[in-house]
Design a protein around this motif. Structure first.
Motif, PDB file in Angstrom:
ATOM      1  N   LYS A 403     -20.364  42.529  47.143  1.00  0.00           N
ATOM      2  CA  LYS A 403     -20.904  43.702  46.454  1.00  0.00           C
ATOM      3  C   LYS A 403     -21.648  44.604  47.428  1.00  0.00           C
ATOM      4  O   LYS A 403     -21.537  45.840  47.374  1.00  0.00           O
ATOM      5  CB  LYS A 403     -21.838  43.247  45.339  1.00  0.00           C
ATOM      6  N   GLU A 404     -22.407  43.977  48.344  1.00  0.00           N
ATOM      7  CA  GLU A 404     -23.135  44.762  49.337  1.00  0.00           C
ATOM      8  C   GLU A 404     -22.151  45.513  50.254  1.00  0.00           C
ATOM      9  O   GLU A 404     -22.388  46.674  50.618  1.00  0.00           O
ATOM     10  CB  GLU A 404     -24.028  43.832  50.168  1.00  0.00           C
ATOM     11  N   GLU A 406     -19.122  46.537  49.482  1.00  0.00           N
ATOM     12  CA  GLU A 406     -18.548  47.654  48.722  1.00  0.00           C
ATOM     13  C   GLU A 406     -19.515  48.833  48.678  1.00  0.00           C
ATOM     14  O   GLU A 406     -19.113  50.001  48.828  1.00  0.00           O
ATOM     15  CB  GLU A 406     -18.212  47.186  47.308  1.00  0.00           C
ATOM     16  N   GLU A 407     -20.810  48.530  48.439  1.00  0.00           N
ATOM     17  CA  GLU A 407     -21.805  49.606  48.404  1.00  0.00           C
ATOM     18  C   GLU A 407     -21.903  50.293  49.765  1.00  0.00           C
ATOM     19  O   GLU A 407     -22.029  51.517  49.835  1.00  0.00           O
ATOM     20  CB  GLU A 407     -23.173  49.015  48.008  1.00  0.00           C
ATOM     21  N   LEU A 408     -21.833  49.511  50.836  1.00  0.00           N
ATOM     22  CA  LEU A 408     -21.925  50.087  52.182  1.00  0.00           C
ATOM     23  C   LEU A 408     -20.722  50.973  52.472  1.00  0.00           C
ATOM     24  O   LEU A 408     -20.876  52.085  53.031  1.00  0.00           O
ATOM     25  CB  LEU A 408     -22.020  48.946  53.210  1.00  0.00           C
ATOM     26  N   LYS A 410     -18.953  52.558  50.289  1.00  0.00           N
ATOM     27  CA  LYS A 410     -19.085  53.751  49.455  1.00  0.00           C
ATOM     28  C   LYS A 410     -20.037  54.752  50.104  1.00  0.00           C
ATOM     29  O   LYS A 410     -19.764  55.964  50.144  1.00  0.00           O
ATOM     30  CB  LYS A 410     -19.601  53.334  48.078  1.00  0.00           C
ATOM     31  N   HIS A 411     -21.180  54.216  50.620  1.00  0.00           N
ATOM     32  CA  HIS A 411     -22.148  55.106  51.282  1.00  0.00           C
ATOM     33  C   HIS A 411     -21.544  55.711  52.545  1.00  0.00           C
ATOM     34  O   HIS A 411     -21.775  56.903  52.856  1.00  0.00           O
ATOM     35  CB  HIS A 411     -23.427  54.344  51.630  1.00  0.00           C
TER      36      HIS A 411
END
Length: 435
Positions: A403-404, A406-408, A410-411
């Motif tokens: 999940k981390e 994926e967030e990275l 995306k950012h």
């Protein structure tokens, strides 16, 4: 909501002609919280001090000056059995389904209530057994002869043993009869201790597995009853002059532990926690709630008094008046036993038979212990919880890491979009040139 219940017993005739209280009631079941009330009653019992034991399904009451035990069913609310024994019973306690009895002749008797097996020891006390307590591994008996014997539970209940049972050791520092015993719930040999009260005005704290006297407490008058608080951090004692003492064991000046004084140093206890009004008489029994915040005392004039630990030197509050001398107050554990079986009907003892049949009911509602219950009932931190915590630090959560990531990503994508827009604006600015 979790409720707190306790059972009280009386001894002797009614003190007055109070028509509001039935004359033949001998045992009361009370609800202490969330609101006080008398839940149920049992009739035809006269129970002396230290002669009441309560299980999840039954109440056992030895009768004054007799060789009888009345057995009451808590499930059905009536008297289930009238059991006769070879000798007069002076004190009782329970360990699981085993009723442990001390006799007037100095013997110890064990009755397995689910099989009917009866085990009797020789008279190892020269006078009557005045009090008895039990742990999962040991039985402790105190006597009017001033001695305390420590017995092995497994040795006493051993099948087909030819040897006569003997106590593992004797604790003999007292100089007068033993009035009360109390033990802690520890299972470690290094922290197992008990407290004995005697007519010599002392209480002695013992490591009963080694026989060492850890500390001697001297009171102004001799203690009639004694109890350890649930966390084994304080000793509660009621004396013959009506005073109640609560002595901390691990306070600013600890009585036990590596920072305490020498074990041979006698501690004089002078400041009482409180005192009962003279018209009530001294407490003949006491019991502490499972959260350690309330002490209940029973008195010869029929009162059951409530003491709040947080209110030192305050007058106790009258909880009930049963119009007869209160001799026993026993708290009922609010926690389920977790046993897969339940003794719905007791089996009367028989020394003649050598074959026994287990009479118990499987509990269909028994559920596996939850993680919260296992953490609550464990001593310290359970091994499984520690291993799980260590593993969580050593091996990161895969789902959390994904999940981390994926967030990275995306950012990063948003950042590149911003950079692309900035470059377009910058190229347009260079193409137009200065105005």
């Amino acid at each position: 909501m979790l409720s707190e219940e306790f059972v009280s017993a009386i001894c002797g005739p009614p003190l007055s002609s109070n028509t509001a209280i039935s004359k033949d009631i001998g045992i009361y079941t009370h609800t202490l919280s969330p609101a006080y009330s008398i839940k149920s009653t049992f009739k035809k019992s006269s129970v002396p001090v230290n002669c009441l034991a309560v299980s999840e399904t039954h109440v056992f009451a030895a009768q004054e000056g007799k060789a009888y035990v009345h057995v009451y069913s808590r499930l059905r609310g009536n008297q289930e059995a009238f059991v006769a024994f070879p000798e007069r019973i002076r004190c009782v306690t329970l360990s699981g389904d085993v009723l442990i009895m001390g006799t007037a002749e100095g013997r110890l008797m064990l009755w397995e209530t689910c099989t009917g097996r009866l085990v009797s020891t020789p008279a190892r006390h020269v006078q009557a057994v005045s009090c008895v307590v039990a742990t999962p591994t040991h039985i402790l008996t105190g006597s009017d002869d001033s001695d305390i014997h420590v017995w092995s539970m497994s040795q006493l209940l051993e099948l087909d043993s030819a040897a006569e049972p003997e106590p593992e050791r004797s604790l003999s520092n007292h100089r007068a009869g033993i009035t009360a015993l109390s033990t802690n719930s520890s299972v470690s040999a290094s922290t197992n201790f008990c407290v004995s009260a005697s007519k010599d005005k002392s209480c002695i704290i013992w490591n009963y597995q080694t026989g060492d006297a850890l500390r001697t407490l001297i009171f102004p008058k001799f203690p009639l009853c004694v109890s350890l608080d649930p966390s084994s951090r304080a000793v509660c004692a009621s004396c013959e002059d009506g005073t109640l003492f609560v002595t901390e064991l691990f306070g600013e000046k600890p009585l036990l532990g590596p920072s305490s004084e020498e074990a041979s140093t006698v501690v004089q206890i002078e400041s009482p926690f409180g005192a009962t009004p003279p018209e009530l008489g001294p407490a003949s029994c006491l019991s502490m709630s499972y959260d350690g915040t309330v002490i209940l005392t029973g008195h010869p004039r029929g009162q059951i008094m409530r003491w709040d630990i947080s209110e030192k030197n305050k007058t106790p509050v009258e909880l009930a008046n049963v119009n007869a001398a209160v001799t026993n107050v026993v708290f009922v554990s609010p926690f389920p036993t977790g046993k897969p079986t339940k003794t719905v009907h007791i089996v009367k003892p028989s020394q003649a038979e050598r074959t026994y049949t287990l009479a118990a009911q499987l509990d269909p509602l028994a559920t596996p212990e939850s993680r919260f219950d296992s953490l609550l009932n464990a001593t310290g931190f359970p091994k499984e919880a520690l291993e799980s915590a260590i593993a969580a630090f050593e091996q990161p959560d895969v789902e959390f890491v994904e999940k981390e990531e994926e967030e990275l990503q995306k950012h990063n994508q948003e950042f590149w979009e911003i950079m692309k827009d900035e470059r377009i604006v910058q190229k347009d600015a260079f193409r137009i040139g200065p105005v």
